[in-house]
Design a protein around this motif. Structure first.
Motif, mmCIF file in Angstrom:
data_model
loop_
_atom_site.group_PDB
_atom_site.id
_atom_site.type_symbol
_atom_site.label_atom_id
_atom_site.label_comp_id
_atom_site.label_asym_id
_atom_site.label_seq_id
_atom_site.Cartn_x
_atom_site.Cartn_y
_atom_site.Cartn_z
ATOM 1 N N SER A 62 -1.533 12.336 -2.140
ATOM 2 C CA SER A 62 -0.675 13.235 -3.020
ATOM 3 C C SER A 62 0.533 12.665 -4.002
ATOM 4 C CB SER A 62 0.209 14.237 -1.766
ATOM 5 O OG SER A 62 1.112 13.672 -0.387
ATOM 6 N N VAL A 63 1.275 13.551 -4.269
ATOM 7 C CA VAL A 63 2.381 13.189 -5.288
ATOM 8 C C VAL A 63 3.825 14.250 -5.027
ATOM 9 C CG1 VAL A 63 1.298 11.086 -6.374
ATOM 10 C CG2 VAL A 63 1.731 13.581 -7.280
ATOM 11 N N ASP A 191 12.031 3.816 0.692
ATOM 12 C CA ASP A 191 11.075 4.130 2.214
ATOM 13 C C ASP A 191 9.994 3.916 1.920
ATOM 14 O OD1 ASP A 191 13.527 4.436 3.745
ATOM 15 O OD2 ASP A 191 13.668 6.787 2.902
ATOM 16 N N GLU A 192 9.108 2.859 0.913
ATOM 17 C CA GLU A 192 7.826 3.181 0.618
ATOM 18 C C GLU A 192 7.093 1.736 1.249
ATOM 19 O OE1 GLU A 192 6.264 4.132 -3.435
ATOM 20 O OE2 GLU A 192 7.545 2.593 -3.622
ATOM 21 N N ARG A 193 6.305 2.033 1.833
ATOM 22 C CA ARG A 193 5.331 0.513 2.066
ATOM 23 C C ARG A 193 4.551 1.204 1.104
ATOM 24 N NH1 ARG A 193 6.374 -1.712 6.914
ATOM 25 N NH2 ARG A 193 4.078 -1.999 7.063
ATOM 26 N N VAL A 194 3.332 -0.370 0.605
ATOM 27 C CA VAL A 194 2.869 -0.184 0.310
ATOM 28 C C VAL A 194 1.816 -1.667 0.545
ATOM 29 C CG1 VAL A 194 1.160 -0.533 -2.379
ATOM 30 C CG2 VAL A 194 3.240 0.779 -3.032
ATOM 31 N N THR A 195 0.366 -1.202 0.868
ATOM 32 C CA THR A 195 -0.321 -1.902 1.306
ATOM 33 C C THR A 195 -1.619 -2.384 0.649
ATOM 34 O OG1 THR A 195 0.353 -1.592 3.819
ATOM 35 C CG2 THR A 195 -1.203 -3.075 3.503
ATOM 36 N N GLN A 212 2.690 4.758 1.554
ATOM 37 C CA GLN A 212 3.517 5.055 1.845
ATOM 38 C C GLN A 212 4.752 5.652 1.902
ATOM 39 O OE1 GLN A 212 1.796 7.328 4.972
ATOM 40 N NE2 GLN A 212 3.222 8.164 5.185
ATOM 41 N N GLY A 213 5.409 7.140 1.099
ATOM 42 C CA GLY A 213 6.755 7.092 1.051
ATOM 43 C C GLY A 213 7.218 8.859 0.759
ATOM 44 N N LYS A 217 1.592 9.204 -0.991
ATOM 45 C CA LYS A 217 1.465 8.753 0.070
ATOM 46 C C LYS A 217 -0.771 9.697 -0.400
ATOM 47 C CE LYS A 217 4.408 10.983 3.629
ATOM 48 N NZ LYS A 217 3.802 12.161 4.766
ATOM 49 N N GLY A 218 -1.252 7.721 -0.645
ATOM 50 C CA GLY A 218 -2.358 8.221 -0.462
ATOM 51 C C GLY A 218 -3.563 7.146 -0.398
ATOM 52 N N THR A 219 -4.399 6.799 -0.638
ATOM 53 C CA THR A 219 -5.322 5.837 -0.478
ATOM 54 C C THR A 219 -6.437 5.124 -1.982
ATOM 55 O OG1 THR A 219 -5.590 5.587 2.144
ATOM 56 C CG2 THR A 219 -7.290 5.071 0.936
ATOM 57 N N VAL A 220 -6.153 4.230 -2.064
ATOM 58 C CA VAL A 220 -6.486 3.945 -2.653
ATOM 59 C C VAL A 220 -7.650 2.719 -2.589
ATOM 60 C CG1 VAL A 220 -7.389 2.708 -5.804
ATOM 61 C CG2 VAL A 220 -5.263 4.230 -4.883
ATOM 62 N N THR A 221 -9.434 2.999 -3.029
ATOM 63 C CA THR A 221 -10.402 2.156 -2.795
ATOM 64 C C THR A 221 -10.752 1.786 -4.246
ATOM 65 O OG1 THR A 221 -10.812 3.219 -0.693
ATOM 66 C CG2 THR A 221 -11.897 1.535 -1.550
#
Length: 253
Positions: A62-63, A191-195, A212-213, A217-221
């Motif tokens: 989501s954005v 406040d943002e974490r990108v892994t 995660q912020g 928030k989201g996941t990219v595969t």
């Protein structure tokens, strides 16, 4: 068709922001990637991604802090070919096929009603489950065609590779993604974490990115590296020319 811009932000943006860290010693091809520092792992992962000719992207998130889930599922290559779709939940979904200079789109009824409130139901009725076909350089569809070109993602990564404001980069413990060993590298900024989860066997491809912020928030595969994009396109019976569609003067249903 502003809804398509979410695809670029969720997929390209998430991947690019995590893969543009430079610095550290140059890693050799025979290095154990899990033993390298966070910056070196990010470098290797970025370069591996820049070298692929095609890939498959699956994104869910989501954005804008809305909390509404959206998803992207696309196969795309450096020649601008693409196949897949975008699902914006209650705001509708769109199937996409792009091949060479042509693009086919099949929005569902919810998409038309949300994004084209005046006349959208008419377009949906005219299409009647068919694709609308247009030239890929049609300015009305650039937000779609840009998402469907792997070079768009490569340009984002290349343009940002020398950026200096990247936050703190750290390496985590080895884990698995879909049963394959990976090493996570996390960038924390405000406040943002990108892994980024980087494969430790074979090419050091980034196989998953999580964001995660407060706003996103989201996941990219990422998978299907160097696998051809499906070549099939909708038949003439399944399509309506976009010029003819938009040129019709029919009152909304």
């Amino acid at each position: 068709m502003s809804g398509h811009r979410w695809a670029a932000r969720a997929a390209a943006g998430a991947a690019a922001v995590a893969l543009t860290v430079t610095g550290g010693a140059v890693a050799q091809a025979d290095d154990d990637i899990a033993s390298l520092g966070a910056e070196q792992i990010a470098d290797r992962s970025r370069d591996a991604l820049l070298g692929v000719s095609s890939l498959h992207l699956s994104a869910l998130g989501s954005v804008d802090g809305s909390g509404d889930s959206m998803s992207v599922d696309l196969s795309l290559d450096r020649d601008g070919n693409c196949a897949g779709g975008i699902d914006m939940g209650d705001d509708g979904s769109v199937e996409i096929v792009k091949r060479a200079d042509d693009v086919w789109l099949k929005p569902d009824r919810a998409f038309w009603e949300t994004h084209v409130p005046i006349g959208g139901s008419t377009f949906d009725a005219i299409l009647d489950g068919r694709y609308m076909k247009a030239k890929a350089d049609d300015p009305r569809l650039l937000s779609v065609t840009e998402v469907c070109d792997l070079d768009t993602f490569r340009k984002l990564i290349t343009d940002n590779r020398d950026a200096t404001d990247r936050g703190t980069l750290t390496k985590g413990r080895e884990t698995e993604v879909n049963g394959a060993p990976v090493i996570p590298v996390t960038r924390a900024q405000d406040d943002e974490r990108v892994t980024v989860y980087v494969a430790t066997e074979g090419e050091p491809y980034p196989v998953r990115v999580t964001v995660q912020g407060p706003e996103e928030k989201g996941t990219v595969t990422i998978s299907g590296f160097d696998r051809p994009v499906p070549a099939g396109t909708p038949s003439a019976d399944e399509t309506v020319d976009v010029t003819a569609l938009l040129g019709r003067s029919v009152k909304p249903v």
